[in-house]
Design an enzyme around this catalytic site. Sequence first.
Site, short mmCIF file in Angstrom:
data_model
loop_
_atom_site.label_atom_id
_atom_site.label_comp_id
_atom_site.label_asym_id
_atom_site.label_seq_id
_atom_site.Cartn_x
_atom_site.Cartn_y
_atom_site.Cartn_z
N SER A 19 22.54 37.72 31.66
CA SER A 19 24.10 37.84 32.04
C SER A 19 24.56 36.88 31.09
O SER A 19 24.25 35.71 30.91
CB SER A 19 24.42 37.61 33.36
OG SER A 19 25.76 37.46 33.59
N ASP A 86 31.34 39.07 37.99
CA ASP A 86 30.85 40.06 38.99
C ASP A 86 29.12 40.07 38.74
O ASP A 86 28.47 40.35 39.83
CB ASP A 86 31.54 41.42 38.59
CG ASP A 86 32.92 41.33 39.37
OD1 ASP A 86 33.13 40.52 40.01
OD2 ASP A 86 33.76 42.15 38.85
N GLU A 87 28.87 40.25 37.54
CA GLU A 87 27.44 40.21 37.12
C GLU A 87 26.75 38.96 38.27
O GLU A 87 25.63 38.99 38.79
CB GLU A 87 27.02 40.09 35.91
CG GLU A 87 27.06 41.15 35.02
CD GLU A 87 26.53 41.23 33.55
OE1 GLU A 87 26.51 42.17 32.90
OE2 GLU A 87 26.33 40.12 33.29
N LEU A 88 27.39 37.81 37.90
CA LEU A 88 26.76 36.71 38.47
C LEU A 88 26.92 36.71 40.11
O LEU A 88 25.86 36.40 40.63
CB LEU A 88 27.41 35.41 38.23
CG LEU A 88 27.25 34.05 39.03
CD1 LEU A 88 25.90 33.71 38.17
CD2 LEU A 88 28.26 32.94 38.54
N ILE A 91 23.79 39.16 40.96
CA ILE A 91 22.61 38.33 40.54
C ILE A 91 22.20 37.55 41.67
O ILE A 91 21.11 37.24 42.23
CB ILE A 91 22.64 37.50 39.34
CG1 ILE A 91 22.47 38.37 37.98
CG2 ILE A 91 21.50 36.59 39.29
CD1 ILE A 91 22.95 37.75 36.72
#
Length: 731
Positions: A19, A86-88, A91
């Site tokens: 990311s 949002d990726e975080l 994850i």
Amino acid sequence: MASSSSSSLRSWRFNVFTSFHGPDVRKTFLSHLREQFNRNGISMFDDERIERGQTIGPELMESIGESRIAIVLLSKNYASSSWCLDELLEILKCKEDMGQVVMTIFYGVDPSAVRKQTGDFGKFFNETCASYGEGERRRWSKALNDVGNIAGEHFLNWVNEAKMIAKIAKDVLQKLNATPCRDFEGIVGLDAHLKEIESLLDLDYDGVKMVAITGPAGIGKTTIARALHSLLSRRFQLTCFVDNLREICPSGLDEYGWKKRLQENFLSKVLNHKDMRICHLGAVKENLCDQKVLIILDDVNSLKQLEALANESAWFGPGSRIVVTTENLEILQQHGIGSTYHVGFPFDEEAIEILCRCAFRLRSPLYGFEVLCTRIIRLCGNLPLALCVVGKSLRGKKKDEWEDVVNRLETILDQGIEDVLKVGYESLEENEQTLFLHIAVFFNNEDSDLVKAMFSDGTIDVKRGLQILVYRSLIEISTYGNIIEMHKLLRRVGRQAIHKQEPWKRQILLDAHEICDVLENETGTRAVSGISFDISGINDLIVDERAFKRMYNLQFLKVYKSRDDKLKFDILAGEKSRDDMNDVIHIPEEMKFPRRLRFLHWNAYPNKCLPPSFHPEYLVELDMKHGKFEHLWKGTQRLANLKKLDLSFSCQLKELPDLSRATNLKILDMSYCKSLENEMMFEFISTYHELNIVECGAHVFTVEKEIRRLGFDQANKATQSLLSTLILLKE
């Protein structure tokens, strides 16, 4: 929270998902990181073909969940992207739900600024949050605080970016390999083997190393090599397990064409390129010299195979490792592979566990099966292949069925086991095959020097033959005592090979009924060089006095009883003897033994003496334990070849033969010859290496006197040790 077991059970599509904020790192740090990962064989999700929008699409969400490790590359502008935030969130959700490993890299930003959203990092975070509600802000803020607390690499702490990236790749590899493949779970002793081999491989060394795994057939070399490949493959750019090399033999080609075809098949597999064609034998070097590769060549049995696939270290890139499994130590010597790991036989406890895991899927025997399990490991000689084959064949069977199988194992070798073990024997030349069979029948646990003396007529090149059998892992020769040891299942392979020979071609006779016919009806031939006669199933046999007449090439004669139920303690105590052991055989006093006998082993010889026509001048070993004889022969005989004489437990022996001409006699055993009357002659006692006269009825203290007369300087160490024993007995 996810358990570690649920994580290890998943099938991961990618090794790593990263990311990051593209404009900050894509063309600089990330490109270098991706290149390093490629060199190390680490697969990383590539997002370049995904169209970015305001929200994370389903493909990206899937990719995060299908990655074993997530690396969050936190740069100054990371929080300026709602996409990154949002990726975080996703994850950290995968970390919580599935046990995904999360690693952090702080690239030009301080971890405290990430946790507290301060400085330029906080400024960009606030700008992003301005377009969203308070709930979204709190979720992102908590995620940044959580990820900021995960220890990672800080770019500002490194003066060399390349070294930092190499360290990250190494950490990723360690985490990827922290969860071993489950295919090899439960294999007894595997972890210890892998640890030793990893040490030999020295994976931190940047050069190329070739290492061999050696051991006899059925010991588990291929299984260990497969587990090693599974464990280490992620550390290399390219890997290849070339199995069953022994069976790969392109037909109709000369050596050059054969090697070229082998290289084509090899490169097709390594490079995942179907039906690859090459123009010359430099193709392996051309394609792999700049690649870090792990190559495992399994079951190598020819130097040509190594010359074709791994002739030089320079063929492979820095950090490459080549692992060879073989039974043939000579090939390794010829190719210059000095780093070898020898796979030894498991201890009894491990052998029991191997058997029980296959038979019961447990680590120890079920109640009532303990004795049967112990019998099986003895019959299998602790060989893992045999234990697994037999164990699986017994799975789910009742105790009486086990007993039937165990009884059958006493005489019949399982076909699956034989098919594996006989390959080594069948690959030998005629000279070595003949020697193999003689060791299997006559000379297991025999001194190698004695065996060489047995064939001093030059019919077999024993020195070279023994060396080849050792190289092929078909025998071992102990460093102490030079004793030849052949595994009991290989001895069974030898016997099976003899049984399958055409009767008129057999050099060694084993079948008891066939031998009875030979001895009763004088049907032997000049082809016969050895007889091993187990009389356990014989009721009565009258030997013809000319039984050996036509077998004038007979050199090795062994008569014994494999199933003897008499107690050893009764024998030692003198309460019982083996006098009746051989009373099923009736030998005429005028019977003529072959003149060229070199090895005579007759357990419980039934007559009072050997025939008057007996000529021992060629004998190297005379073993007459438990004999009924009162004396062997009268007068002086030529005994220059005699090296070993065993008359132990011959309780009726009254006098020794004249041994004055046995100038090369090294081993003399007269223990428990309680009826000996004559004084023994020990003018040459210092020539003995071994002398056993425990419970001997002769004047043993004459021996003590002679040793003292000769003095310790003249007597050898074995004789000095004997003196101490005699003094203790006297006291």
